[in-house]
Design a protein around this motif. Sequence first.
Motif, PDB file in Angstrom:
ATOM      1  N   ARG A 262      -3.953  -7.888   6.899  1.00  0.00           N
ATOM      2  CA  ARG A 262      -4.796  -6.718   7.221  1.00  0.00           C
ATOM      3  C   ARG A 262      -4.844  -6.543   8.990  1.00  0.00           C
ATOM      4  O   ARG A 262      -4.922  -5.445   9.178  1.00  0.00           O
ATOM      5  CB  ARG A 262      -6.386  -6.966   6.812  1.00  0.00           C
ATOM      6  CG  ARG A 262      -6.684  -6.852   5.238  1.00  0.00           C
ATOM      7  CD  ARG A 262      -7.773  -6.823   4.925  1.00  0.00           C
ATOM      8  NE  ARG A 262      -8.037  -6.720   3.424  1.00  0.00           N
ATOM      9  CZ  ARG A 262      -9.037  -6.883   2.681  1.00  0.00           C
ATOM     10  NH1 ARG A 262     -10.382  -6.949   3.400  1.00  0.00           N
ATOM     11  NH2 ARG A 262      -9.147  -6.658   1.515  1.00  0.00           N
TER      12      ARG A 262
ATOM     13  N   ARG B 211      -4.135  -2.891  10.501  1.00  0.00           N
ATOM     14  CA  ARG B 211      -4.593  -2.203  11.405  1.00  0.00           C
ATOM     15  C   ARG B 211      -3.882  -1.818  12.755  1.00  0.00           C
ATOM     16  O   ARG B 211      -3.985  -0.665  13.116  1.00  0.00           O
ATOM     17  CB  ARG B 211      -5.764  -3.047  12.151  1.00  0.00           C
ATOM     18  CG  ARG B 211      -7.045  -3.382  11.145  1.00  0.00           C
ATOM     19  CD  ARG B 211      -8.147  -3.606  11.709  1.00  0.00           C
ATOM     20  NE  ARG B 211      -7.960  -5.159  12.402  1.00  0.00           N
ATOM     21  CZ  ARG B 211      -8.252  -6.154  11.753  1.00  0.00           C
ATOM     22  NH1 ARG B 211      -8.830  -6.166  10.714  1.00  0.00           N
ATOM     23  NH2 ARG B 211      -8.082  -7.426  12.258  1.00  0.00           N
TER      24      ARG B 211
ATOM     25  N   THR C 256       0.913  -1.092   0.101  1.00  0.00           N
ATOM     26  CA  THR C 256      -0.051   0.241   0.058  1.00  0.00           C
ATOM     27  C   THR C 256       0.929   1.419   0.018  1.00  0.00           C
ATOM     28  O   THR C 256       2.185   1.253   0.410  1.00  0.00           O
ATOM     29  CB  THR C 256      -0.881   0.128   1.344  1.00  0.00           C
ATOM     30  OG1 THR C 256      -1.818   1.215   1.190  1.00  0.00           O
ATOM     31  CG2 THR C 256      -0.110  -0.162   2.501  1.00  0.00           C
TER      32      THR C 256
ATOM     33  N   ASN D 175      -6.988  -0.485   3.408  1.00  0.00           N
ATOM     34  CA  ASN D 175      -7.266  -1.846   3.696  1.00  0.00           C
ATOM     35  C   ASN D 175      -7.888  -2.595   2.199  1.00  0.00           C
ATOM     36  O   ASN D 175      -7.638  -3.917   2.240  1.00  0.00           O
ATOM     37  CB  ASN D 175      -8.604  -1.780   4.515  1.00  0.00           C
ATOM     38  CG  ASN D 175      -8.907  -3.021   5.184  1.00  0.00           C
ATOM     39  OD1 ASN D 175      -7.976  -3.939   5.858  1.00  0.00           O
ATOM     40  ND2 ASN D 175     -10.141  -3.461   5.064  1.00  0.00           N
ATOM     41  N   LYS D 176      -8.396  -1.753   1.505  1.00  0.00           N
ATOM     42  CA  LYS D 176      -8.981  -2.322   0.150  1.00  0.00           C
ATOM     43  C   LYS D 176      -7.704  -2.795  -0.735  1.00  0.00           C
ATOM     44  O   LYS D 176      -8.066  -3.861  -1.574  1.00  0.00           O
ATOM     45  CB  LYS D 176      -9.508  -1.212  -0.682  1.00  0.00           C
ATOM     46  CG  LYS D 176     -10.675  -0.812  -0.050  1.00  0.00           C
ATOM     47  CD  LYS D 176     -11.696   0.227  -0.838  1.00  0.00           C
ATOM     48  CE  LYS D 176     -12.779   1.110  -0.405  1.00  0.00           C
ATOM     49  NZ  LYS D 176     -13.340   2.116  -0.882  1.00  0.00           N
ATOM     50  N   HIS D 177      -6.610  -2.449  -0.552  1.00  0.00           N
ATOM     51  CA  HIS D 177      -5.574  -3.073  -1.329  1.00  0.00           C
ATOM     52  C   HIS D 177      -4.436  -3.900  -0.572  1.00  0.00           C
ATOM     53  O   HIS D 177      -3.380  -4.053  -1.115  1.00  0.00           O
ATOM     54  CB  HIS D 177      -4.740  -1.789  -2.021  1.00  0.00           C
ATOM     55  CG  HIS D 177      -5.600  -1.041  -2.663  1.00  0.00           C
ATOM     56  ND1 HIS D 177      -6.050   0.213  -2.178  1.00  0.00           N
ATOM     57  CD2 HIS D 177      -5.736  -0.800  -3.945  1.00  0.00           C
ATOM     58  CE1 HIS D 177      -6.624   0.859  -3.164  1.00  0.00           C
ATOM     59  NE2 HIS D 177      -6.784   0.234  -4.375  1.00  0.00           N
ATOM     60  N   THR D 178      -4.836  -4.262   0.584  1.00  0.00           N
ATOM     61  CA  THR D 178      -4.076  -5.346   1.246  1.00  0.00           C
ATOM     62  C   THR D 178      -4.563  -6.619   1.502  1.00  0.00           C
ATOM     63  O   THR D 178      -5.944  -6.623   1.630  1.00  0.00           O
ATOM     64  CB  THR D 178      -3.962  -4.830   2.741  1.00  0.00           C
ATOM     65  OG1 THR D 178      -3.445  -3.244   2.926  1.00  0.00           O
ATOM     66  CG2 THR D 178      -2.958  -5.359   3.515  1.00  0.00           C
TER      67      THR D 178
ATOM     68  N   GLU E 226      -5.473  11.990   2.378  1.00  0.00           N
ATOM     69  CA  GLU E 226      -6.934  11.476   3.143  1.00  0.00           C
ATOM     70  C   GLU E 226      -6.927  12.359   4.218  1.00  0.00           C
ATOM     71  O   GLU E 226      -6.196  12.874   4.942  1.00  0.00           O
ATOM     72  CB  GLU E 226      -6.598  10.095   3.796  1.00  0.00           C
ATOM     73  CG  GLU E 226      -6.651   8.918   2.868  1.00  0.00           C
ATOM     74  CD  GLU E 226      -5.281   8.776   2.115  1.00  0.00           C
ATOM     75  OE1 GLU E 226      -4.841   7.667   1.289  1.00  0.00           O
ATOM     76  OE2 GLU E 226      -4.253   9.580   2.644  1.00  0.00           O
TER      77      GLU E 226
ATOM     78  N   TRP F  69      -6.897   4.545   6.601  1.00  0.00           N
ATOM     79  CA  TRP F  69      -6.957   2.985   6.900  1.00  0.00           C
ATOM     80  C   TRP F  69      -7.895   2.242   5.724  1.00  0.00           C
ATOM     81  O   TRP F  69      -7.661   1.054   5.307  1.00  0.00           O
ATOM     82  CB  TRP F  69      -7.470   2.795   8.269  1.00  0.00           C
ATOM     83  CG  TRP F  69      -7.460   1.101   8.462  1.00  0.00           C
ATOM     84  CD1 TRP F  69      -6.667   0.231   8.462  1.00  0.00           C
ATOM     85  CD2 TRP F  69      -8.916   0.594   8.900  1.00  0.00           C
ATOM     86  NE1 TRP F  69      -7.291  -1.106   8.809  1.00  0.00           N
ATOM     87  CE2 TRP F  69      -8.634  -0.813   9.034  1.00  0.00           C
ATOM     88  CE3 TRP F  69     -10.200   1.392   9.141  1.00  0.00           C
ATOM     89  CZ2 TRP F  69      -9.789  -1.735   9.238  1.00  0.00           C
ATOM     90  CZ3 TRP F  69     -11.305   0.400   9.406  1.00  0.00           C
ATOM     91  CH2 TRP F  69     -10.841  -1.095   9.444  1.00  0.00           C
ATOM     92  N   LEU F  70      -9.051   2.747   5.468  1.00  0.00           N
ATOM     93  CA  LEU F  70     -10.112   2.393   4.781  1.00  0.00           C
ATOM     94  C   LEU F  70      -9.497   2.259   3.435  1.00  0.00           C
ATOM     95  O   LEU F  70      -9.799   1.117   2.644  1.00  0.00           O
ATOM     96  CB  LEU F  70     -11.298   3.052   4.755  1.00  0.00           C
ATOM     97  CG  LEU F  70     -12.364   3.148   6.056  1.00  0.00           C
ATOM     98  CD1 LEU F  70     -13.234   3.984   6.115  1.00  0.00           C
ATOM     99  CD2 LEU F  70     -12.755   1.726   6.360  1.00  0.00           C
ATOM    100  N   ARG F  71      -8.870   3.140   2.810  1.00  0.00           N
ATOM    101  CA  ARG F  71      -8.310   2.954   1.629  1.00  0.00           C
ATOM    102  C   ARG F  71      -7.194   1.941   1.492  1.00  0.00           C
ATOM    103  O   ARG F  71      -7.273   1.302   0.556  1.00  0.00           O
ATOM    104  CB  ARG F  71      -7.525   4.383   1.114  1.00  0.00           C
ATOM    105  CG  ARG F  71      -7.051   4.471  -0.121  1.00  0.00           C
ATOM    106  CD  ARG F  71      -6.639   5.907  -0.616  1.00  0.00           C
ATOM    107  NE  ARG F  71      -6.027   5.823  -1.902  1.00  0.00           N
ATOM    108  CZ  ARG F  71      -5.469   7.143  -2.417  1.00  0.00           C
ATOM    109  NH1 ARG F  71      -5.329   8.298  -1.695  1.00  0.00           N
ATOM    110  NH2 ARG F  71      -4.742   6.880  -3.502  1.00  0.00           N
TER     111      ARG F  71
END
Length: 237
Positions: free
Chosen positions: A175, A179, A150, A167-170, A156, A163-165
Amino acid sequence: MAEGLAGNSWAHDIQGVLGLHEIGQYLMIWQTVNRTILSNEPDQLLWRWTANGIYSAQSCYAATFHGSTRCTSWKLIWKSWAPSRVKFFHWLANQDCCWMAERLARCGLQHHPRCLLCDQATETLQHLLLTCPFARQTWYAILAWLRMPTRPPDQEPTVMARWLRANKHTPMTRRKALRSIALLVPWMIWKHKNECVFDNETPSIDLLVDRIKDEARCWANAGAQGLGVVLPLPGMC
């Protein structure tokens, strides 16, 4: 109740000077009473929070949250592995309750005119933790060290959005580590900034990165299993 409804005699007990608020309440009661129809059936207690009108502990618990707002960052803060003090810091940060230069200025308190870490912009929480060049280089170094797929923060507005962004690419297997890192890095940047303020320490990316690496190893040894999966083997950079 029947005696009070007869001839609207309940209104005779209202005494004293009535203001606008009291008059408004009076009209609301009047409308409710006028819709009330009495019968010979015995009175019943009905619980408004269930469809059948019967009380239950579950419905009572749910009723306590009626009208509440949902905090979207609760999962990142409270469901991730991190020491309690770190979670509490992020909870305050999510409420924008950290004493940054911007907030100190609003309150008329002494503050530095610019970010102590980069000396380029006004110190806000979003700038300090995400968009500050100092912070971005720190994020880049840690993500590269952990081989996380990532990118560093990129404008942001909050740590949660970051984190949300990411998280989508992890991958799912990384994950949990993401976090913990999403909590660890801002916490360590915050501490480093305070050391510069109160201990006259010189901002140093290399020093901060080394401290984050040491702290990540401590977290992994203390129970952060996600970090344990991604930490480089001893002897590796």
